[in-house]
Design a protein around this motif. Structure first.
Motif, short mmCIF file in Angstrom:
data_model
loop_
_atom_site.label_atom_id
_atom_site.label_comp_id
_atom_site.label_asym_id
_atom_site.label_seq_id
_atom_site.Cartn_x
_atom_site.Cartn_y
_atom_site.Cartn_z
N GLY A 154 -33.93 3.49 6.91
CA GLY A 154 -34.23 4.70 7.67
C GLY A 154 -33.97 4.59 9.16
O GLY A 154 -33.89 5.60 9.85
N SER A 155 -33.86 3.34 9.65
CA SER A 155 -33.64 3.24 11.09
C SER A 155 -32.22 3.68 11.48
O SER A 155 -31.96 3.99 12.63
N CYS A 156 -31.30 3.65 10.52
CA CYS A 156 -29.95 4.11 10.86
C CYS A 156 -29.52 5.31 10.02
O CYS A 156 -28.53 5.96 10.34
N HIS A 157 -30.20 5.55 8.92
CA HIS A 157 -29.74 6.60 8.01
C HIS A 157 -30.81 7.63 7.77
O HIS A 157 -32.00 7.33 7.77
N LYS A 158 -30.32 8.83 7.50
CA LYS A 158 -31.20 9.88 6.98
C LYS A 158 -30.53 10.44 5.74
O LYS A 158 -29.33 10.29 5.54
N ILE A 159 -31.33 11.13 4.94
CA ILE A 159 -30.79 11.65 3.70
C ILE A 159 -29.79 12.78 3.98
O ILE A 159 -28.70 12.81 3.45
N ASP A 160 -30.21 13.69 4.89
CA ASP A 160 -29.43 14.91 5.05
C ASP A 160 -28.67 14.99 6.37
O ASP A 160 -27.82 15.84 6.53
N ILE A 161 -29.03 14.13 7.34
CA ILE A 161 -28.41 14.28 8.67
C ILE A 161 -27.71 12.98 9.05
O ILE A 161 -28.21 11.88 8.80
N ARG A 162 -26.59 13.14 9.70
CA ARG A 162 -25.86 11.99 10.20
C ARG A 162 -26.61 11.38 11.37
O ARG A 162 -27.06 12.08 12.28
N MET A 163 -26.82 10.06 11.30
CA MET A 163 -27.45 9.39 12.45
C MET A 163 -26.51 8.30 12.91
O MET A 163 -25.32 8.55 13.03
N THR A 164 -27.05 7.10 13.13
CA THR A 164 -26.15 6.00 13.49
C THR A 164 -25.13 5.80 12.36
O THR A 164 -23.96 5.55 12.58
N GLY A 165 -25.65 5.92 11.14
CA GLY A 165 -24.77 5.85 9.98
C GLY A 165 -24.67 7.22 9.33
O GLY A 165 -25.34 8.16 9.75
N PRO A 166 -23.85 7.36 8.28
CA PRO A 166 -23.66 8.66 7.64
C PRO A 166 -24.92 9.17 6.95
O PRO A 166 -25.82 8.40 6.61
N ALA A 167 -24.95 10.51 6.75
CA ALA A 167 -26.03 11.11 5.98
C ALA A 167 -25.88 10.63 4.54
O ALA A 167 -24.81 10.76 3.94
N LEU A 168 -26.96 10.03 3.97
CA LEU A 168 -26.80 9.33 2.69
C LEU A 168 -26.59 10.28 1.52
O LEU A 168 -25.76 10.03 0.65
N GLY A 169 -27.34 11.38 1.50
CA GLY A 169 -27.30 12.29 0.36
C GLY A 169 -25.88 12.71 0.00
O GLY A 169 -25.37 12.34 -1.08
N PRO A 170 -25.20 13.45 0.86
CA PRO A 170 -23.86 13.92 0.52
C PRO A 170 -22.87 12.77 0.31
O PRO A 170 -22.03 12.85 -0.58
N THR A 171 -22.99 11.71 1.10
CA THR A 171 -22.02 10.61 0.98
C THR A 171 -22.11 9.97 -0.40
O THR A 171 -21.09 9.74 -1.06
N ILE A 172 -23.34 9.68 -0.79
CA ILE A 172 -23.51 8.93 -2.04
C ILE A 172 -23.18 9.81 -3.24
O ILE A 172 -22.49 9.39 -4.17
N THR A 173 -23.64 11.05 -3.21
CA THR A 173 -23.37 11.91 -4.38
C THR A 173 -21.88 12.18 -4.52
O THR A 173 -21.38 12.37 -5.62
N SER A 174 -21.17 12.21 -3.40
CA SER A 174 -19.74 12.53 -3.52
C SER A 174 -18.91 11.28 -3.82
O SER A 174 -17.70 11.38 -4.05
N GLU A 175 -19.52 10.13 -3.79
CA GLU A 175 -18.76 8.90 -4.03
C GLU A 175 -18.77 8.59 -5.53
O GLU A 175 -19.82 8.30 -6.10
N PRO A 176 -17.61 8.62 -6.18
CA PRO A 176 -17.60 8.40 -7.63
C PRO A 176 -17.75 6.92 -8.01
O PRO A 176 -18.32 6.60 -9.04
N ASP A 177 -17.28 6.05 -7.18
CA ASP A 177 -17.23 4.62 -7.54
C ASP A 177 -18.53 3.92 -7.15
O ASP A 177 -18.72 3.54 -6.00
N GLU A 178 -19.44 3.78 -8.12
CA GLU A 178 -20.73 3.18 -7.80
C GLU A 178 -20.59 1.70 -7.45
O GLU A 178 -21.29 1.19 -6.58
#
Lengths: 1014, 423
Positions: free
Chosen positions: B46-70
């Motif tokens: 959480g110090s660099c990421h948020k689920i819905d908003i881009r912070m130091t790192g990308p917003a996790l929600g959209p990035t992870i759901t759109s990434e097909p290669d687990e």
């Protein structure tokens, strides 16, 4: 009373003219019509009671309505992103340099508000001149250009750059000459930029043009020793100083430095070592240096050359051709006596001459060579770079322009359209130049003739450096971003030459890192930062060697005689005219600075004007009275100026100050006084300051705004003076404390001062009267400028003033009785004393006891406090103050369109010291001994958890004083400098017989007078 | 209306819960969101990421759901440096997109751990999306909840009062006109005598009272005392703004920051310890926390707007910056010099001594009167804080007084002399 000498501030006081007596009766120039009312005249008028009631009713109503105003909402706007080094409310200091002198710039919340000398500086050692102090106000001058000007219209830098690059290409293609005309450039980086410019445009030549030039000395050194330099003088090494018209304490070359050197042989320490230098001044007009000399001899400009020839003869034992006796007998004897003294102090003496004539300076070189001054008091191996102007070069440049050879000209800090003697000739020649560019901060006389004004920054907004004498380098760093869309000249030149180094900061840094820093063992970023921290560096310098003069003097002597003959005036109304530079106005480039305009000229005490100074006796002969407007003509130039009767002015001569009469300087300076530069003549390759002239009265009368006779002491004896001989016999001579102590009575209980007792010691022997303290006090304490008219009404607001007293020279014992004054016989022969006068912070203060509302009370630290918000403006305190140091705010100067000098402008008000209140109309004010600094110093000590150190708190006047004449401190601390100074035998208190118990002690003036010469 | 919207809300919630259960049920085997949450927190994602908003790192929600290669995701999370070193094109793109900022390496996480975290993130992302969808249907209800504002109420009352007054006046006018009409027509007799009688009666009691000198004296006395004391108090309190509580451009709560969060005063008002100004903090101080904390709050958005800061790109645009204009509450007149560091640092006075219970103030108000009397009273009462301060060591006079057992107050050291504050 040991000395019966009478001291007087002006001729009115000396003669006790009825007008003066009348004016002196009351503290204020315009009394209230109370007596009229009481005598019944007012009461018998029509319905005074009804009018009174009407006024009362209206007043109450108006006040009530005014009080109904809603309290305004104050906004508080913090920084968005605060710079790390800024703490709101805490001042930051940055090093920089002013005209080559190291300074510290005090900034608050990012804006410069005060300039102090840098204690590391070799010129001032922490002190600063009046002009340096005032220079901060120029930054907030509303007359400054806000954008570059292209063909008379405000434009953008892109347009200007494009235009100039195009035009320069055309000029380069045509092969015409390019000239950069500047006042002397002593900045290594600027020189490098000009060199880069010259490399790109090889037809370029830089011409150093100084309005007040020292070409005479430079050329003389070239002729005598093959070194075309301005020497570095060492007055501190001289036991006998003889000056022919050189105002070296006031204006000549490097006055702050010379003041420090000069006083080192005359201050308290030196006196206690039984040592005091001797200073003899030969001059026509009374200069500040003349007022400080031990012996001052009047000499006409036309006889100056003859006097130097006679001095040479007396020293060398030979006789130069053309030698003859001077018409002034006193001067003749003085020359022989001075020659003896100089020879006796061989190797420890110095002769200087203020004249800009090569032949005269060569002869002075010969004298100095005979006296062995080279290598001791004169250093030719580490020369001064302050002035390098060559007058002939500039005149040749005008000829080049006339012939149409010049394709482009750039003016940098040069304003020949104002200060070249033949401005018309210059203007006509300039019109033939296709590209004319001026680097100026305002649309001044020369800039208005140019195609482009490349609006330049104030020096507090620029990067740069200075090299004022060999081996001494200072850095100029900006303390604020450029306020307007301006650019410094060097930056523009870099852009116009497409220099690979784009910004001047990098250019300066590179230049230092390659050329200067290695010389002092500093390298890299750390070295650069050390430099920015210290502000100044000194390299080892060349070894000082002796020079011997061995040129033929016969031709020189003939030249001098010829020059003298040309200067000799003949005819009924003919006089010899001398133009001179004043301490406050200099060459006029700071004419728009109201602090300098209102600073009284040290000798005449005139503000806001220049004038014709004339000896009282000579004036009487011509039937001229003070204030008469005279028409002065010399050559083709004529001006009309009011007369000032100046005791000590040589007979048959008049003096007119330079630096006035600007036509395009700004709201403040335009039209103040008359321009005297056209009186210059170009002879023997240099600009000459003396010329024959004729005068005639116009019948008009003009009142000068002169502060000298304001604040009368009713003839009380407040000056103590002794001679060096008497001092050696009895150090306490003339301190006025030799009579048996008479019993004093007091109505008031004694209060103790448990922690601090702030006092001041002022050494009259060190004070030269330069007025730097006055300006420093203005800046520090937000003192308003009142303008010419108000000064005439005796309403100047300066908290510290320098009283200038004349007295007849010793030996004239009969002058003590007023009736017996053999007035005009002696008026030529006066000596002068400067006495800084400020609130004395009396322990038994007469002002405190008369205040009906207790607005002024004493503190437990020995200070006389003044609570402005408590004052109701009865002015009783000013009336009761025997020292006349209280000032009344007749107007709300900082918000009144009638005082359009500087304070009623929002932008200029940024210069105000936020720690000091601005005072409102109807309130008394006076010196607080910089209480904001005392409180600030104590607080800093408390935060650091340590005791307050002596010397940590300095008053503004003390800090800027080049001669350390003012010492402030805690007298409860027996080890403090001020305690020791006050223990000096010379200490006395002004009007101590009134038992006011002042907190300011003065030290007796000592004059090293030779009994036979006096 | 309200019932309908409530019903809709409940239905949507129900649907959401059902959907969540379905989702939970399908992924339960592979990914354990509960465990994932614990890991997410313990690894400080959480110090660099948020689920819905881009912070130091990308917003996790959209990035992870759109990434097909687990598998790629797991490798990246465990050791992103290795992927970058191996010049994985996907890894390099994201590395460069985020200004080559280094993400920590989590080799301590097993594949299953990472899967759990991913599960948690996906879970959260769905919740966020659902939450975004619901409030739109809820809008009308929210307005009804807030009720009429005070201004509206006052306005209404005003209108009613005015209307009532108009009615009264009109009634009177109609009555008079009617009477005049009737009189003219001779239907109604002129009734002057009848009307005078009650008037005389009423005045009679007043006259009796007016003749009673004691009563008159008492009334006059009361009036003099009342009006006098009112004038006295009003005049003394002219320009005294105790209790002044202006509305500030940002609803900043000292109660929350200084009270609940116990942030030291000095953290924001650092000037109080070294300068005369306590200084309102510059916005970069706010951003120390609010780059991360409560980024969605409209009040925090005001800070971003003032700075020209874009939380999406995390870039400052100084051209859009415009300073915040706070309303100054504590206004000392210009002729009074006050220095915070003297009182706070040297004197050791608590901020609350002058500013009151600041940690309980939602909105700051002026607690003290800030009059000279108030200053002087405190200077007379407060003993000087000598403790450990070498500044006072040389002051022998003070030492003597302490030895004698005297109280050495601020005033006795010259703290009430005019020039100490007025210059």
């Amino acid at each position: 009373m040991e000395s019966n000498k009478k001291y007087w501030k002006g001729l009115e006081e000396l003669n006790n003219s009825p007008e003066f007596m009348e004016m002196n009766k009351s503290e204020f120039a315009e009394p209230l019509p109370i007596e009229e009312v009481l005598s019944g005249a007012g009461l018998s008028a029509k319905t005074p009671r009804r009018d009174f009631l009407k006024a009362l009713g209206f007043g109450v109503g108006a006040v009530t309505l005014a009080a109904c105003q809603k309290v305004p909402v104050h906004k508080s706007i913090p920084y968005l992103i605060k710079p790390e080094e800024v703490t709101p409310g805490v001042a930051n200091f940055y090093t920089s340099s002013y005209n080559g002198q190291g300074i510290l710039v005090k900034t608050r919340e990012g804006r410069p508000i005060k300039i102090e000398g840098n204690p590391e500086d070799l010129i001032g050692g922490g002190s600063l001149s009046a002009q340096g102090q005032a220079s901060v106000l120029d930054l907030y001058d509303v007359t400054r250009l806000q954008n570059p000007v292209l063909q008379k219209d405000e434009s953008s830098w892109d347009a200007v750059d494009g235009f100039i690059k195009r035009e320069l290409a055309t000029v380069a293609a045509s092969g015409k000459k390019i000239r950069i005309v500047s006042s002397t450039v002593h900045s290594p980086s600027t020189k490098a930029v000009i060199a880069a410019f010259t490399a790109k445009f090889p037809t370029t030549k830089q011409i150093n043009y100084d309005a007040i030039s020292y070409t005479g000395i430079i050329q003389a050194n070239q002729n005598s020793f093959g070194k075309a330099v301005l020497p570095h003088y060492h007055f501190e090494k001289a036991d006998v100083i003889v000056s022919f018209g050189a105002d070296f304490l006031g204006t000549w070359i490097s006055p702050v430095e010379y003041m420090r050197q000069w006083v080192s042989n005359r201050n308290n320490t030196s006196l206690q070592n039984k040592k005091m230098s001797r200073h003899v001044q030969f001059e026509a007009g009374m200069t500040m240096t003349g007022t400080n000399a031990d012996t001052r001899i009047q000499i006409k400009p036309s006889e100056e050359g003859l006097a130097i020839i006679n001095l040479y003869n007396a020293i060398s034992g030979t006789t130069l051709p053309g030698s003859k006796q001077l018409s002034n007998k006193a001067a003749d004897t003085a020359i022989t006596l001075v020659a003896k003294e100089l020879l006796a102090a061989k190797g420890r003496s110095l002769v200087v001459c203020g004249c800009n004539d090569v032949a005269m300076q060569v002869l002075v070189n010969a004298i100095n060579s005979l006296l062995g001054s080279y290598g001791t008091t004169i250093d030719l191996d580490n020369p001064s770079y302050q002035y390098a102007g060559n007058d002939a070069e500039f005149v040749e440049f005008i000829n080049e322009m006339k012939r149409g050879e010049v394709g482009a000209v750039f003016f940098m800090d040069a304003n020949p359209a104002y200060n070249y003697f033949n401005a018309k000739d210059f203007t006509q020649a300039l019109a033939k130049v296709p590209l004319k560019v001026s680097f100026s901060d305002r649309n001044d006389e020369t800039s208005s003739l140019c195609d482009i004004i490349a609006a330049k920054n104030h020096y507090l907004e620029t990067w740069g450096d200075d090299n004022i004498f060999a081996g001494y380098y200072t850095i100029v760093q900006p303390t604020i971003n450029p306020v307007y869309n301006t650019r410094q000249a060097e930056q523009s030149l870099l852009i116009w030459t497409d220099n690979p180094v784009k910004d001047y900061y990098s250019f300066v840094k590179n230049n230092w890192e390659t050329n200067i820093l290695p010389q002092v063992g500093l390298t890299g970023q750390a070295g650069w930062e050390t430099l920015l921290q210290n502000g100044v560096v000194k390299t080892a310098g060349a070894p000082v060697t002796a020079y011997t003069f061995n040129k033929d003097l016969n031709v020189i002597a003939q030249n001098i005689i010829n020059r003298s003959n040309q200067l000799t005036a003949s005819g009924a109304n003919a006089v010899e005219l001398l133009v001179y530079e004043t301490v406050n106005m200099g060459d006029g480039r700071k004419a728009n600075n109201p602090w300098l305009q209102e600073l009284p000229e040290p000798v005449s005490k005139v503000t806001w004007d220049n004038f014709v100074a004339i000896a009282p006796k000579f004036a009487e002969k011509l039937g001229i009275k003070e204030g008469d407007v005279l028409k002065v003509s010399s050559g083709s130039h004529t001006v009309e100026l009011p007369v000032l009767l100046q005791p000590g002015q040589a007979q048959g001569t008049i003096s007119v100050a330079l630096g006035y009469g600007r036509t395009l300087s700004g709201k403040v300076g335009t039209g103040v006084g008359k321009n005297a530069f056209p009186f210059f003549t170009f002879k023997n390759g240099t600009f000459q300051t003396a010329a024959p002239a004729s005068i005639s009265t116009t019948g008009d009368v003009y009142i000068l705004a002169q502060t000298q006779t304001h604040h009368s002491y009713e003839g009380r004896n407040i000056i103590r003076e002794t001679s060096f001989d008497k001092y050696l016999k009895d150090p306490s001579s003339a301190n006025g404390r030799h009579e048996a102590e008479h019993k004093t009575y007091t109505l008031w209980p004694e209060y103790n001062r448990p922690e601090y007792n702030w006092v001041m010691a002022i050494d009259l022997n060190a004070c030269t009267g330069c007025g730097a303290c006055i300006v420093a006090c203005n800046v520090e304490n937000n003192i308003p400028v009142v303008g010419k008219d108000e000064v005439r009404r005796r309403r100047e607001m300066h908290w510290i003033r320098i009283d200038r007293y004349y007295s007849f020279k010793e030996g004239n014992e009969n002058v003590t009785e007023e009736r017996e004054i053999d007035k005009l016989e002696d008026l030529d022969n006066v000596s002068v004393i400067h006495q800084p006068m400020l609130c004395q912070h009396c322990d038994h203060a007469p002002c405190e006891t008369v205040c009906p509302v207790l607005a002024t009370v004493h503190s437990s630290e020995g200070l006389n406090h003044m609570a402005y918000n408590r004052c109701v403006g009865t002015r009783y305190c000013a009336n009761n103050c025997p020292y006349k140091v209280r000032r009344f705010n007749w107007f709300n100067y900082w918000n009144d369109s009638r005082f359009d000098n500087y304070l009623n402008n929002e932008h200029t008000q940024l210069v105000l010291n936020p720690d000091v209140t601005t005072r409102f109309r109807g309130v008394m004010e006076k010196c607080t001994m910089c209480i904001q600094r005392i409180q600030g110093g104590k607080l800093k000590a408390k935060i650091d958890q340590r005791a307050l150190k002596d010397g940590e708190v300095k008053t503004a006047c003390q800090q800027t004083c080049p001669t350390n004449a003012i010492i402030f401190g805690n007298v409860n601390d027996p080890d403090s400098v001020v305690s020791k100074a006050l223990k000096s035998e010379r200490t006395y208190y002004v009007l101590e017989e009134l038992n006011t118990q002042p907190g300011v002690g003065y030290q007796v003036k000592v004059r090293n007078v030779n009994e036979t010469l006096a | 209306m309200r019932n309908v919207s409530l019903l809709l809300k409940q239905i949507s919630r129900l649907l959401f819960i059902v959907a969540a259960f379905v989702a939970f049920g399908t992924t339960a085997h592979a990914q354990d969101p509960a465990k994932g949450e614990a890991l997410f927190k313990s690894s400080n994602c959480g110090s660099c990421h948020k689920i819905d908003i881009r912070m130091t790192g990308p917003a996790l929600g959209p990035t992870i759901t759109s990434e097909p290669d687990e598998a790629y995701l797991i490798k990246w999370i465990q050791n992103n440096q290795a992927l970058i070193a191996a010049k994985n094109p996907k890894a390099l793109t994201i590395y460069n997109e985020y200004n080559q900022s280094q993400m920590s390496v989590f080799t301590n996480l097993s594949d299953q751990d990472v899967k759990d975290i991913l599960g948690y993130v996906k879970d959260q992302w769905k919740k966020v999306q659902a939450a975004k969808a619901t409030p739109t249907g809820d809008g009308s209800g929210a307005v009804a909840d807030s009720g009429p504002s005070n201004v509206m109420l006052l306005g209404l009352i005003g209108v009613i009062v005015i209307a009532f007054l108009i009615i009264l006046v009109l009634n009177r006018v109609i009555g008079t006109l009617e009477r005049l009409l009737l009189q003219k027509q001779g239907i109604l007799p002129e009734d002057t005598e009848e009307e005078e009688k009650p008037a005389v009666d009423r005045l009679a009691t007043v006259k009796i009272l007016a003749k009673n000198k004691k009563f008159v004296f008492f009334v006059v006395l009361c009036l003099v005392v009342g009006l006098g004391s009112w004038t006295w108090v009003t005049l003394w309190n002219t320009n005294v703004h105790q209790g002044y509580q202006p509305v500030q451009p940002i609803k900043y709560s000292h109660q929350l920051h200084a009270g609940a969060m116990k942030i030291d005063c000095q953290y924001c008002h650092s000037g109080a310890y070294k300068s005369k100004n306590a200084s309102i903090p510059s916005l970069n101080v706010c951003m120390n926390c609010h780059k991360v904390v409560k980024t969605e709050s409209p009040e925090i958005q005001k800070i971003y707007n003032a700075l020209g800061y874009d939380p999406q790109t995390q870039k400052y645009d100084s051209t859009k910056a415009k300073p915040i204009q706070w309303v100054r509450i504590h206004n000392l007149p210009d002729f009074a010099y006050f220095n915070h560091s003297q009182h706070v640092k040297v004197g050791g006075i608590k901020c609350q001594a002058c500013h009151g219970p600041i940690q309980e103030m939602q909105e700051v108000y002026q607690y003290s009167p800030l009059t000279m009397k108030w200053c002087i009273q405190c200077h007379k009462r407060t003993e000087v804080n000598f403790k450990g301060n070498a500044y006072y060591d040389r002051m022998t006079d003070v030492h003597d007084r302490i030895k004698r057992g005297e109280r050495v107050t601020e005033a006795s050291l010259g703290g009430i002399e005019c020039g100490k504050c007025h210059y």
